[in-house]
Design an enzyme around this catalytic site. Structure first.
Site, short mmCIF file in Angstrom:
data_model
loop_
_atom_site.label_atom_id
_atom_site.label_comp_id
_atom_site.label_asym_id
_atom_site.label_seq_id
_atom_site.Cartn_x
_atom_site.Cartn_y
_atom_site.Cartn_z
N GLU A 99 16.65 28.84 7.48
CA GLU A 99 16.76 29.40 6.15
C GLU A 99 15.78 30.57 6.06
OE1 GLU A 99 16.51 25.87 3.41
OE2 GLU A 99 18.65 26.34 3.22
N ASN A 156 12.60 17.31 -3.64
CA ASN A 156 11.21 17.77 -3.75
C ASN A 156 11.07 19.20 -4.29
OD1 ASN A 156 12.30 18.74 -1.39
ND2 ASN A 156 10.45 18.44 -0.18
N GLU A 183 18.41 21.25 7.27
CA GLU A 183 16.95 21.30 7.06
C GLU A 183 16.51 19.86 6.84
OE1 GLU A 183 14.90 23.67 7.33
OE2 GLU A 183 16.17 25.44 7.33
N CYS A 207 8.57 18.55 3.45
CA CYS A 207 9.16 18.23 4.75
C CYS A 207 8.32 18.71 5.92
CB CYS A 207 10.55 18.82 4.84
SG CYS A 207 10.54 20.57 4.41
P1 NDP Z 1 18.16 12.33 1.45
O1 NDP Z 1 18.52 12.59 2.87
O2 NDP Z 1 18.12 10.95 0.97
O3 NDP Z 1 19.18 13.11 0.49
C1 NDP Z 1 19.40 14.50 0.61
C2 NDP Z 1 20.66 14.87 -0.17
O4 NDP Z 1 21.82 14.41 0.52
C3 NDP Z 1 20.74 14.26 -1.57
O5 NDP Z 1 21.33 15.18 -2.46
C4 NDP Z 1 21.63 13.07 -1.32
O6 NDP Z 1 22.23 12.63 -2.50
C5 NDP Z 1 22.63 13.62 -0.35
N1 NDP Z 1 23.34 12.64 0.44
C6 NDP Z 1 22.96 11.37 0.76
N2 NDP Z 1 23.90 10.79 1.55
C7 NDP Z 1 24.88 11.70 1.73
C8 NDP Z 1 26.12 11.70 2.47
N3 NDP Z 1 26.52 10.66 3.18
N4 NDP Z 1 26.87 12.83 2.44
C9 NDP Z 1 26.47 13.91 1.73
N5 NDP Z 1 25.34 13.95 1.01
C10 NDP Z 1 24.54 12.87 1.03
O7 NDP Z 1 16.77 13.08 1.23
P2 NDP Z 1 15.79 13.01 0.00
O8 NDP Z 1 16.47 13.55 -1.21
O9 NDP Z 1 15.20 11.64 -0.04
O10 NDP Z 1 14.68 14.07 0.44
C11 NDP Z 1 13.68 13.78 1.33
C12 NDP Z 1 14.04 14.23 2.74
O11 NDP Z 1 14.38 15.61 2.74
C13 NDP Z 1 12.88 14.10 3.70
O12 NDP Z 1 13.31 13.57 4.92
C14 NDP Z 1 12.43 15.53 3.89
O13 NDP Z 1 11.75 15.76 5.08
C15 NDP Z 1 13.71 16.28 3.79
N6 NDP Z 1 13.43 17.66 3.43
C16 NDP Z 1 13.62 18.64 4.38
C17 NDP Z 1 13.29 19.95 4.11
C18 NDP Z 1 13.51 21.02 5.11
O14 NDP Z 1 13.64 22.17 4.72
N7 NDP Z 1 13.56 20.75 6.40
C19 NDP Z 1 12.72 20.33 2.81
C20 NDP Z 1 12.62 19.25 1.88
C21 NDP Z 1 12.95 17.95 2.20
P3 NDP Z 1 21.52 11.45 -3.33
O15 NDP Z 1 20.09 11.85 -3.50
O16 NDP Z 1 22.27 11.44 -4.56
O17 NDP Z 1 21.67 10.22 -2.47
#
Ligand code: NDP
Length: 485
Positions: A459, A154, A251, A285
């Site tokens: 953060e 995002n 996060e 998020c």
């Molecule tokens: P995901 O949890 O699907 O993915 C996050 C990242 O982790 C991606 O780069 C993903 O790669 C990677 N990933 C997935 N599986 C693994 C694994 N087993 N080991 C290591 N890395 C892995 O989140 P989204 O990208 O769909 O983002 C949305 C989510 O992020 C929402 O839940 C949102 O709330 C949260 N978020 C939290 C924030 C915060 O600061 N608290 C801010 C912004 C978002 P790939 O995409 O290639 O699968």
């Protein structure tokens, strides 16, 4: 399209762009049209190794520099990022679909703030002195080593900068893996940092799906993992990091409450609800998606919110007049549509929206449900889309208990004119990031992060320094050593 969205190469390692087409191709899709605008290749084991080796090697030189020298690099990077704000914002809009009206004020600008802030702090990161009679202890605040950053889709520029800036300020190096959905912007962060004078290998970016992130975490060269992502991914990443007793910052997701009392300024409360639900088409998020509205103000709130939503302008996100973009991907649109269907099926009252928009791209109307109850799916699960749920309440005590009745604890907000109530309610929230009479601001000076399952660590702010350093205590004896025999 005149803008060139295809990066020079997929990865940025050891100060230069690197390509390895043996990796799985990742098509980059512009969410506003569905068009493929670039292709990058997932990191092969050789690329992963190259990036970690570069980060490991570069760490020695980088950590040996003074904080002020490191800070100078970060501050120069901040200046370059601000100077290129327009181009970076256009790219961010292609990567994510978020409207230029937002990206031009919230992404590279926020990344630059982090670089500037942590650049400024870098020279002031110190240990302490503890006098013990004649003896004394001093502490050294040392870098952790190679840090892995893994980002959600995002805020690709912001996340790459929010992780990179404090990590580098503290003398660490980083290998960053963006989400495969938005792989373009982090490369620019790496490019700018190196242009600003970061030695080769200090900040590297490699592409890939979750498996690439997973293999980074378990590598013995890695000291810390900082993830922005969902709770299920967080659980996996935390567990994998635990195997090697690595430091983590998590996060994660949220289902945050936004509480509006009868005495609130209605216009401000509606603005807060809009910011907390529809900015970035709801893909934030910390969104306050459970909007608890006290019964006396409920109908007025719904009426004014519906009125204000007439100001939504969807369309080409690169058009500066457009203020509402598509979902980041077809998949995300389908997920959100599924939640909207559940909301209807479980008896919530649809006030406005609820439909996908015909034509190209993954647009969904901003959607408001009223009469939502605590047990409904849309009130319990993170939707990550433009869906606002209004829940009614009577008393302060009741609303605090209901607001906290969730596994998440990322953010929470309250709108009221009663000063003491505002502080009392915030003190009662189980959440890491709280707001009084506003919502969703995230200045770099303030800590950002969640409690309960929404995360570990913080953060931004001085708190981030704690999470990118470790303390070494050094006992210094000034006299003879006493021993029992
Ligand atoms: P995901 O949890 O699907 O993915 C996050 C990242 O982790 C991606 O780069 C993903 O790669 C990677 N990933 C997935 N599986 C693994 C694994 N087993 N080991 C290591 N890395 C892995 O989140 P989204 O990208 O769909 O983002 C949305 C989510 O992020 C929402 O839940 C949102 O709330 C949260 N978020 C939290 C924030 C915060 O600061 N608290 C801010 C912004 C978002 P790939 O995409 O290639 O699968």
């Amino acid at each position: 399209m005149t803008y060139n969205t295809q990066p020079i190469a997929s990865h940025f390692i050891d100060g230069k762009y690197v390509e390895d087409k043996a990796g799985e191709p990742i098509p980059v899709i512009y969410p506003a049209t569905g068009e493929v605008i670039a292709t990058v290749y997932s990191a092969t084991p050789a690329i992963i190794d190259q990036a970690l080796a570069a980060a490991k090697r570069a760490g020695k030189e980088w950590a040996a520099m003074t904080g002020t020298q490191r800070g100078r690099v970060l501050r120069r990077a901040a200046d370059i990022m601000r100077m290129r704000n327009h181009d970076l914002s256009v790219l961010e809009t292609y990567d994510t679909g978020k409207p230029y009206q937002e990206t031009s004020v919230a992404d590279a600008t926020s990344g630059a703030d982090a670089l500037e802030y942590f650049g400024g702090l870098a020279g002031a990161i110190t240990g302490e002195h503890i006098q013990l009679g004649d003896d004394f202890v001093y502490t050294r605040r040392e870098p952790l080593g190679v840090c892995v950053g893994i980002g959600a889709w995002n805020y690709p520029t912001q996340i790459a900068s929010w992780k990179g800036a404090p990590a580098l300020a503290c003398g660490n190096t980083m290998v960053f893996k963006p989400s495969e959905t938005t792989p373009l912007c982090a490369l620019k962060v790496a490019e700018i940092l190196h242009e600003a004078g970061a030695p080769a290998g200090v900040y590297n970016v490699i592409q890939g799906y979750g498996a690439v992130g997973a293999s980074l975490i378990t590598d013995t060269r890695v000291a810390k993992v900082s993830l922005t992502g969902s709770v299920p991914t967080g659980r996996k990443v935390y567990a994998a990091a635990a195997e090697g007793i690595r430091h983590v910052t998590m996060e994660l997701g949220g289902k945050s409450p936004l509480v509006i009392f009868d005495d609130a300024n209605l216009e401000n409360a509606v603005s807060g609800a809009i910011l907390g639900n529809f900015y970035s088409s709801g893909q934030v998020c910390s969104n306050g998606t459970r909007v608890f509205v006290q019964k006396g103000i409920k109908e007025a709130f719904l009426a004014r919110l519906s009125e204000r939503l007439k100001g939504v302008k969807m369309g080409d996100p690169q058009d500066p007049d457009v203020n509402f973009g598509p979902m980041v991907s077809e998949r995300q649109r389908d997920i959100v549509e599924g939640f909207i269907a559940k909301g209807k099926a479980e008896g919530a009252r649809l006030i406005t929206g609820g439909n996908r928009v015909d034509g190209q791209g993954y647009f969904l109307e901003p959607t408001v449900f009223a009469d939502v109850t605590d047990d409904m799916t849309i009130a319990r699960e993170e939707i990550f889309g433009p869906v606002l749920s209004v829940l009614d309440f009577d008393t302060e005590e009741e609303v605090i208990a209901r607001a906290n009745e969730t596994k998440f604890g990322l953010a929470a907000g309250v709108f009221t004119s009663d000063l003491t109530r505002a502080h009392r309610v915030v003190a009662g929230f189980d959440a890491g990031t709280c707001y009084i009479n506003t919502y969703n601001l995230a200045p770099v000076e303030a800590p950002f992060g969640g409690s309960k399952q929404s995360g570990v660590g913080r953060e931004n702010s001085k708190a981030a320094i704690e999470h990118y350093t470790q303390i070494k205590g050094v006992y210094v004896a000034m006299g003879d050593v006493e021993a029992p025999f």
